[in-house]
Scaffold this motif. Structure first.
Motif, mmCIF file in Angstrom:
data_model
loop_
_atom_site.group_PDB
_atom_site.id
_atom_site.type_symbol
_atom_site.label_atom_id
_atom_site.label_comp_id
_atom_site.label_asym_id
_atom_site.label_seq_id
_atom_site.Cartn_x
_atom_site.Cartn_y
_atom_site.Cartn_z
ATOM 1 N N THR A 218 0.737 -1.042 0.365
ATOM 2 C CA THR A 218 0.362 -0.232 -0.195
ATOM 3 C C THR A 218 0.738 1.838 -0.075
ATOM 4 O O THR A 218 0.445 2.289 -0.775
ATOM 5 C CB THR A 218 -1.020 -0.143 1.447
ATOM 6 O OG1 THR A 218 -1.579 -1.796 1.076
ATOM 7 C CG2 THR A 218 -1.777 1.293 1.003
ATOM 8 N N ASN B 103 0.382 4.258 -2.946
ATOM 9 C CA ASN B 103 0.151 5.152 -2.989
ATOM 10 C C ASN B 103 1.051 6.189 -2.595
ATOM 11 O O ASN B 103 0.802 7.455 -3.541
ATOM 12 C CB ASN B 103 -0.158 5.534 -0.520
ATOM 13 C CG ASN B 103 -1.189 5.604 0.072
ATOM 14 O OD1 ASN B 103 -1.978 4.606 -0.699
ATOM 15 N ND2 ASN B 103 -1.136 4.313 1.155
ATOM 16 N N ARG C 18 -2.754 8.161 -3.477
ATOM 17 C CA ARG C 18 -3.857 8.707 -2.263
ATOM 18 C C ARG C 18 -3.258 8.239 -0.895
ATOM 19 O O ARG C 18 -2.173 8.326 -0.312
ATOM 20 C CB ARG C 18 -4.597 7.212 -3.613
ATOM 21 C CG ARG C 18 -4.842 7.606 -4.719
ATOM 22 C CD ARG C 18 -6.250 7.362 -4.907
ATOM 23 N NE ARG C 18 -6.568 5.856 -3.866
ATOM 24 C CZ ARG C 18 -7.469 4.987 -3.893
ATOM 25 N NH1 ARG C 18 -8.662 5.534 -5.281
ATOM 26 N NH2 ARG C 18 -8.418 3.913 -3.337
ATOM 27 N N ASP D 5 -4.376 5.390 0.837
ATOM 28 C CA ASP D 5 -4.914 4.077 2.151
ATOM 29 C C ASP D 5 -4.197 4.386 3.287
ATOM 30 O O ASP D 5 -2.905 4.373 3.170
ATOM 31 C CB ASP D 5 -4.622 3.545 0.768
ATOM 32 C CG ASP D 5 -5.624 2.781 -0.610
ATOM 33 O OD1 ASP D 5 -6.449 4.648 -0.863
ATOM 34 O OD2 ASP D 5 -6.017 2.176 -0.869
ATOM 35 N N LYS D 6 -5.346 3.237 3.433
ATOM 36 C CA LYS D 6 -4.488 3.189 5.280
ATOM 37 C C LYS D 6 -3.115 2.057 4.654
ATOM 38 O O LYS D 6 -2.945 1.335 4.626
ATOM 39 C CB LYS D 6 -5.694 2.652 5.826
ATOM 40 C CG LYS D 6 -4.869 2.463 7.285
ATOM 41 C CD LYS D 6 -6.349 2.083 8.366
ATOM 42 C CE LYS D 6 -5.862 2.046 9.370
ATOM 43 N NZ LYS D 6 -4.921 2.070 9.811
ATOM 44 N N THR E 197 -4.025 -4.047 4.762
ATOM 45 C CA THR E 197 -5.516 -4.165 4.022
ATOM 46 C C THR E 197 -6.149 -5.011 3.616
ATOM 47 O O THR E 197 -5.764 -6.059 3.475
ATOM 48 C CB THR E 197 -4.489 -3.529 2.439
ATOM 49 O OG1 THR E 197 -3.746 -2.660 2.537
ATOM 50 C CG2 THR E 197 -5.425 -3.499 1.346
ATOM 51 N N SER F 165 -8.047 -2.397 -3.677
ATOM 52 C CA SER F 165 -8.524 -0.980 -4.310
ATOM 53 C C SER F 165 -8.128 -0.093 -5.444
ATOM 54 O O SER F 165 -6.889 -0.662 -5.803
ATOM 55 C CB SER F 165 -8.524 0.506 -3.583
ATOM 56 O OG SER F 165 -6.847 0.815 -3.089
ATOM 57 N N ASN G 87 -6.737 2.444 -8.598
ATOM 58 C CA ASN G 87 -6.765 3.815 -9.313
ATOM 59 C C ASN G 87 -6.106 4.042 -10.395
ATOM 60 O O ASN G 87 -5.269 3.529 -10.278
ATOM 61 C CB ASN G 87 -5.278 4.560 -7.529
ATOM 62 C CG ASN G 87 -6.205 5.932 -8.191
ATOM 63 O OD1 ASN G 87 -6.762 6.534 -7.364
ATOM 64 N ND2 ASN G 87 -4.832 6.623 -8.587
#
Lengths: 75, 588
Positions: free
Chosen positions: B15, B19, B24, B26-27, B35, B39, B41
């Motif tokens: 992630t 990112n 983005r 995202d956590k 995760t 997801s 993008n």
């Protein structure tokens, strides 16, 4: 001997993992498999969990599972 | 369009890469299983997809299955396989499994600096030769180099790779001094408890950053209201916009500092890897109530947002345990309940911290009791991988914190404001649609029956009852509506205020959390739990009110009387027995 018989800080070589194949694969991915060296680095407060250092990973295992792992103690 | 799929083992940094490539938020976190969903993008000509971490295609846990299904159905995409340097030996096994299925991928090595610092060595060129794929460090990859990377991947011809000593020498993996201390129960258990306590103290303690900043924000918002109200000419607009809307929205927004502190602690605990150590140490206790150590992640994150924490529970590998964790977790008060709890408690507690602490303790113990009551007989295989402790990156934590706060502000300024406007309309219009006082409004009629539910808490006003109901849509609403209806504070007795705050803290979370629970644990058990929780919150609030209203004295007296009667009965029986014995002796 069984993995549970080892004390904190002792080292061993894993000899046999008695588990169904899916769990065995998972354990292999966590470096717990026949021939690998392991060291116990911690016990949880009520001694129900062991923390193993295996091939660079720290893996916490509950006693029920540790009982099914046969090991050979080394110095 | 090219699809790029980021895959790899849990906690490899997928992630973080996602990112970095997409910009983005995202956590991310330093533990295994952050995760839990896919997801995607779109950026320019690329569709970048992040999937949950996975150990092998022969899957084990729920989020791994999601991941494996996705990978196998998108085999012709371009893959970026992220591998943490220190765990490369096992990552390469999974990498080989993927390439043997015909998947084209590059190998992205993460966390190199920590690896090098601990004495590890890695040779990119040797790895490239062994595996036949492009190999890069995480720092070398960015969005602009993707085109080149994609070409390299398409032209590569992967082979089954086995690590050689020349390519890889592992770091010193032994725990360092701090980690060793963390693994000692007598040190770590008090430490975790102290940290949790300190989190609440920093947010709610008198003179601590949370309270001080809250006062500053409150003053700023009040000043803003004054300025706007001076500019208004129409009395009706002034009354509505300034007295109702701005004040209520402002009141809720002024809690941002306290919510921020709570989130900051949780984010730092996640980012440092402390939570995994917590999970290891608490597994013993959680196994006693039928959960396991991984439940720590969900429970702690429940202090932030119940819905988000519900999805995180997918990392629990056992479906039954996941369900119990979700259902018990509904009792953990989310951060949106902070405004209303503090609002209710501040008139009655000189130091709100103690009041808040009492409420949180109550919630936590009910949550654990609920888990214990649902406990099943299943024996569970529990395996937990624990990461190295790392110093949390402050800018990463700050970014995610700002993102969380933005979400809160958006929610307050859209959902809650809309709700307030609707409430105002309904509470200012009579059934014949003319302007009227609150008591004669449509809303007053609609809530006429509702208020009786709150009578046993000493609350006879329908407005308070309606506020409690509005929390179903979003917990922020309760504070917003209360401050709209009672600009000078709720005028209720001490006992009612305590009872009502107990109710507010225990009542079921908002609809989005309910939806998450239904999705993850099934409609039947989620809805059943919802009704049970409603009942529990009412009963708890009623009994608190009863005990405070002199019920405690009554209760105590009845216990004393009961004990006296029992003692008297015992004494009488003993005397009777002795007498009989004596009679026997005399006659025998």
């Amino acid at each position: 001997m069984k993995l549970t018989q080892l004390k904190n800080g002792e080292k061993c070589v894993i000899r046999e993992v008695n588990a169904e194949s899916r769990l065995k694969t998972r354990l292999k991915m966590l470096n717990v498999y026949e021939g690998e060296k392991a060291e116990i680095i911690a016990c949880s407060p009520l001694k129900k969990n062991l923390l193993l250092l295996v091939g660079g990973l720290r893996v916490g295992i509950r006693k029920e599972l540790a009982e099914r792992i046969t090991v050979e103690k080394i110095d | 369009m090219t699809e790029i799929i980021i895959t790899g083992n849990p906690n490899a940094g997928k992630t973080t890469l996602f990112n970095a490539l997409t910009g983005r938020h995202d956590k991310t976190g330093n533990w295994h299983g952050v995760t839990v969903g896919i997801s995607s993008n779109r950026k320019d000509d690329f569709l970048i997809t992040d999937v949950p971490g996975i150990y092998s295609l022969k899957t084990f846990s729920m989020e791994e299955k999601i991941s494996a299904d996705y990978i196998l159905s998108h085999k012709d995409g371009i893959f970026l396989f992220t591998a943490e340097c220190s765990t490369l030996p096992r990552s390469i096994m999974f990498f080989n499994e993927l390439t043997s299925k015909g998947i084209k991928s590059a190998l992205i090595l993460t966390k190199y600096s920590s690896f090098k610092k601990h004495g590890g060595k890695i040779s990119k060129s040797e790895l490239r030769r062994i595996c036949g794929v492009p190999v890069y460090f995480f720092e070398e990859i960015n969005f602009f180099s993707l085109n080149k990377l994609c070409r390299e991947i398409t032209n590569s011809s992967p082979v089954y790779g086995e690590l050689t000593n020349k390519a890889f020498t592992n770091e010193n993996c032994k725990p360092n001094k701090f980690e060793k201390l963390l693994l000692k129960p007598f040190f770590s258990l008090p430490l975790f408890a102290a940290l949790l306590l300190f989190m609440f103290f920093a947010a709610f303690g008198e003179g601590m950053p949370g309270t001080v900043l809250k006062d500053v924000t409150e003053k700023a918002i009040n000043a803003l209201c004054e300025i706007i109200s001076k500019k208004m000419s129409s009395a009706l607009a002034k009354g509505f916009i300034c007295d109702c809307l701005l004040k209520s929205v402002g009141t809720v927004l002024s809690f941002i500092p306290q919510i921020a502190i709570l989130y900051l602690f949780l984010l730092l605990a996640e980012d440092s890897g402390l939570m995994s150590y917590c999970a290891f140490c608490f597994d013993d206790f959680f196994s006693l109530i039928g959960l396991n150590g991984r439940a720590v992640f969900s429970l702690l994150m429940g202090f932030g947002c119940t819905a988000a924490a519900t999805y995180v529970s997918r990392g629990l590998e056992n479906k039954k345990i996941q369900r119990r964790t979700i259902l018990a977790m509904q009792y953990i008060p989310c951060s949106a309940r902070i405004p209303v709890a503090v609002m209710l408690l501040s008139p009655i507690f000189k130091n709100v911290f103690f009041g808040v602490l009492l409420l949180y303790t109550m919630n936590l113990s009910i949550c654990l009791t609920a888990a214990y009551l649902m406990k099943g007989e299943d024996k569970e295989i529990f395996i937990l991988e624990i990461p190295r402790i790392s110093v949390p990156k402050f800018n990463v934590a700050l970014k995610s914190l700002l993102f969380q706060l933005k979400q809160f502000i958006i929610k307050v300024s859209t959902v809650m404001t809309g709700f307030l406007v609707g409430t105002w309309l309904l509470s200012s219009a009579s059934p014949t649609f003319s302007l009227c006082s609150y008591e004669e409004s449509i809303l007053a009629r609609m809530c006429g029956i509702l208020k009786y539910l709150f009578y046993p808490m000493g609350i006879t006003d329908w407005k308070t009852a309606f506020a409690a109901l509005s929390g179903l849509a979003a917990k922020e609403n309760i504070a917003g509506i209360l401050s709209m209806f009672y600009p000078d504070g709720l005028n209720a007795s001490f006992d009612s205020l305590v009872a009502f705050s107990v109710f507010v803290m225990l009542c079921p979370p908002c609809v989005s959390a309910l939806a998450a629970a239904i999705k993850e644990s099934g409609r039947k058990s989620a809805l059943l739990n919802f009704f049970i929780q409603t009942a529990v919150s009412f009963i708890a609030a009623y009994s608190v009110y009863f005990l405070l209203e002199g019920g405690a004295v009554l209760f105590f007296i009845s216990i004393v009387i009961f004990i006296i009667i029992m003692a008297a009965k015992k004494a009488y029986e003993r005397i009777n027995r002795k007498r009989k014995l004596n009679i026997k002796k005399i006659h025998g």
